[in-house]
Design an enzyme around this catalytic site. Structure first.
Site, short mmCIF file in Angstrom:
data_model
loop_
_atom_site.label_atom_id
_atom_site.label_comp_id
_atom_site.label_asym_id
_atom_site.label_seq_id
_atom_site.Cartn_x
_atom_site.Cartn_y
_atom_site.Cartn_z
N ARG A 66 0.82 -1.22 0.00
CA ARG A 66 0.00 0.00 0.00
C ARG A 66 0.85 1.26 0.00
NH1 ARG A 66 -4.85 -2.29 3.94
NH2 ARG A 66 -6.13 -3.01 2.20
N LYS A 85 -17.58 -19.56 0.43
CA LYS A 85 -19.02 -19.55 0.73
C LYS A 85 -19.84 -18.77 -0.26
CE LYS A 85 -18.84 -20.02 5.73
NZ LYS A 85 -19.08 -19.25 6.95
N GLY A 119 -8.76 -10.77 -1.42
CA GLY A 119 -7.57 -11.05 -0.62
C GLY A 119 -6.92 -12.38 -0.95
N GLY A 177 -12.68 -5.24 0.15
CA GLY A 177 -14.10 -4.93 0.31
C GLY A 177 -14.65 -4.07 -0.81
P1 ADP Z 1 -11.23 -13.92 -1.77
O1 ADP Z 1 -10.52 -13.51 -0.50
O2 ADP Z 1 -10.30 -13.94 -2.94
O3 ADP Z 1 -12.49 -13.12 -2.02
P2 ADP Z 1 -12.62 -16.05 -0.41
O4 ADP Z 1 -12.23 -15.46 0.90
O5 ADP Z 1 -14.04 -16.01 -0.82
O6 ADP Z 1 -11.69 -15.46 -1.58
O7 ADP Z 1 -12.27 -17.61 -0.41
C1 ADP Z 1 -10.99 -18.11 -0.23
C2 ADP Z 1 -11.02 -19.37 0.61
O8 ADP Z 1 -11.84 -20.38 0.05
C3 ADP Z 1 -9.64 -19.97 0.72
O9 ADP Z 1 -9.25 -19.95 2.07
C4 ADP Z 1 -9.81 -21.41 0.23
O10 ADP Z 1 -9.09 -22.35 0.98
C5 ADP Z 1 -11.30 -21.63 0.40
N1 ADP Z 1 -11.79 -22.71 -0.47
C6 ADP Z 1 -11.81 -22.75 -1.81
N2 ADP Z 1 -12.33 -23.91 -2.24
C7 ADP Z 1 -12.65 -24.64 -1.14
C8 ADP Z 1 -13.22 -25.94 -0.94
N3 ADP Z 1 -13.58 -26.72 -1.96
N4 ADP Z 1 -13.42 -26.34 0.34
C9 ADP Z 1 -13.06 -25.54 1.36
N5 ADP Z 1 -12.53 -24.32 1.24
C10 ADP Z 1 -12.32 -23.88 0.00
MG MG Z 2 -10.90 -13.97 1.57
#
Ligand code: ADP
Ligand code: MG
Length: 396
Positions: free
Chosen positions: A39, A197, A354, A377
């Site tokens: 940053r 999720k 992230g 965010g």
């Molecule tokens: P971002 O930060 O890029 O928006 P998220 O926070 O939504 O991404 O998701 C990232 C997380 O999702 C990672 O910690 C990863 O381990 C988890 N993940 C991805 N696929 C699976 C899966 N099939 N089962 C459990 N966790 C998962």
């Molecule tokens: Mg994340």
């Protein structure tokens, strides 16, 4: 595409002017040292350009969550020396008490950081008094903090209505890249959405189906959609209560002419730890005691084929549990495919989030994307189609 905001190019002669620049200096620290200076480096182009043009540069930023109270552990004095090193020129720290007097002693081209905006309880409430106090310190306002633009705070939104307002170089690059990706993109457009999720990204999915030609769902999110299609996902992370919502998204996609892609093969394990015993199977073969932890090689290849025929990609969320080998395989493969297509010039690729940025760094291809947004965010709210208050105020 016509821009609705002004940039540093529109500021005219700023020599001797006091320019308030909102940056994101909210860096992680351990034992008094900055552990990731991304940053700080991102703030350099705008601050250096303004100083070179003879402005008196006054950097505004928040640091941590002091909740409207002075807190020495969250003083921007801690970040002043690290920023000075990254900027390569002297930076003064100015406490907000007596700020006007201190600012009056600055010379043209000087750079100063003003104390944590969030020490003032009026900052997060965007109170008129706070906006006025800050506005009195400067002649012009530059917002360079896209990552804070989803908040309507005094330093991110209010000030833009009080002083002539401009987008900094970082903000400009982010808005241009995001505009290219979803504003008026070249079609076909694909979105890859993964991560853990569905519930955290429902609004993202709902917005994307009306915007993109292909929606590719991976990661834990795919499990919820597979379950909604009647697939037994065993012990996989899945939100079974969202079956109805998944159906709605399928319907909305169909109505909008968006093709949803779900994996047809997956990598499963009985234990979630590094290098357990795994099976690569069709989605219909998951045993009750198994978890889907990555999408399979056939699905990964099919995804690559879709992207070969697309001109634009927006990517958020890893395809598997990429922190734990070998469940990084599909995500690393996708990262390399996107990097190659972008280098060839056949794909405009924008990625953010992230964990997505961490995955791109792990694959060592972050630099090959057209644009990587580090604005967690704010990036997700943009993917939801929301108007960001800090951006809107620049266009007013
Ligand atoms: P971002 O930060 O890029 O928006 P998220 O926070 O939504 O991404 O998701 C990232 C997380 O999702 C990672 O910690 C990863 O381990 C988890 N993940 C991805 N696929 C699976 C899966 N099939 N089962 C459990 N966790 C998962
Ligand atoms: Mg994340």
């Amino acid at each position: 595409m016509a821009r609705t905001f002004k940039t540093l190019d529109d500021m005219g002669d700023i020599a001797g002017k006091r320019v308030l620049v909102r940056e994101d200096l909210n860096v992680p620290m351990a034992d008094g040292a900055v552990t990731d200076d991304t940053r700080l480096r991102a703030a350099v182009p705008t601050v250096a350009e303004l100083a070179d043009k003879g402005a008196r540069v006054l950097v505004l930023a928040h640091f941590g969550r002091p909740k409207g109270q002075r807190n020495p552990e969250m003083s921007l004095a801690l970040v002043t020396r690290p920023f000075e090193q990254v900027l390569g020129r002297p930076v003064r720290f100015i406490d907000d008490e007596g700020a006007a007097e201190a600012i009056a002693t600055l010379k043209d081209g000087d750079v100063a950081i003003i104390e944590n905006t969030r020490f003032d309880p009026g900052e997060e409430k965007n109170e008129a008094g706070t906006v006025e106090r800050l506005a009195a310190l400067g002649d012009l306002y530059v917002n360079d903090a896209f990552s804070a633009a989803h908040r309507a705070h005094a330093s991110t939104e209010g000030l833009a209505h009080k002083l002539p307002a401009f987008a900094g170089r970082q903000m400009e690059a982010e808005l241009d890249a995001l505009g290219k990706a979803l504003g008026a993109p070249e079609h076909p457009v694909a979105a890859v959405v993964g991560g853990a999720k569905v519930s955290t990204k429902l609004d993202v999915l709902k917005h994307l189906v009306s915007r993109v030609d292909h929606l590719i769902i991976g990661g834990g999110m795919a499990n919820t959609f597979l379950a909604a299609r009647g697939v037994d996902v065993g012990k996989s992370l899945a939100e079974h209560d969202l079956t109805g919502t998944a159906e709605e998204i399928f319907d909305a996609a169909e109505a909008a002419g968006c093709t949803i892609h779900l994996p047809y093969d997956v990598v499963v394990a009985k234990e979630f730890r590094p290098n357990p015993e795994t099976r690569t199977i069709n989605v219909h073969e998951v045993a009750p005691d198994e978890m889907i932890l990555d999408i399979g090689p056939a699905a990964t290849e099919a995804l690559g084929d879709v992207l070969k025929n697309c001109r634009t990609l927006v990517w958020n969320g890893p395809l598997g549990a990429f922190e734990t080998p070998p469940f990084d395989t599909a995500t690393m493969s996708l990262a390399r495919t996107v990097a190659a297509l972008t280098r060839e010039g056949s794909l405009v690729s924008v990625a953010g989030g992230g964990d997505t940025v961490a995955a791109l760094n792990q694959a060592r291809v972050a630099g090959d994307m057209t644009f990587v947004s580090t604005a967690g965010g704010a990036f997700l709210e943009w993917m939801e189609g929301k108007e960001l208050p800090g951006v809107k105020a620049l266009s007013a």
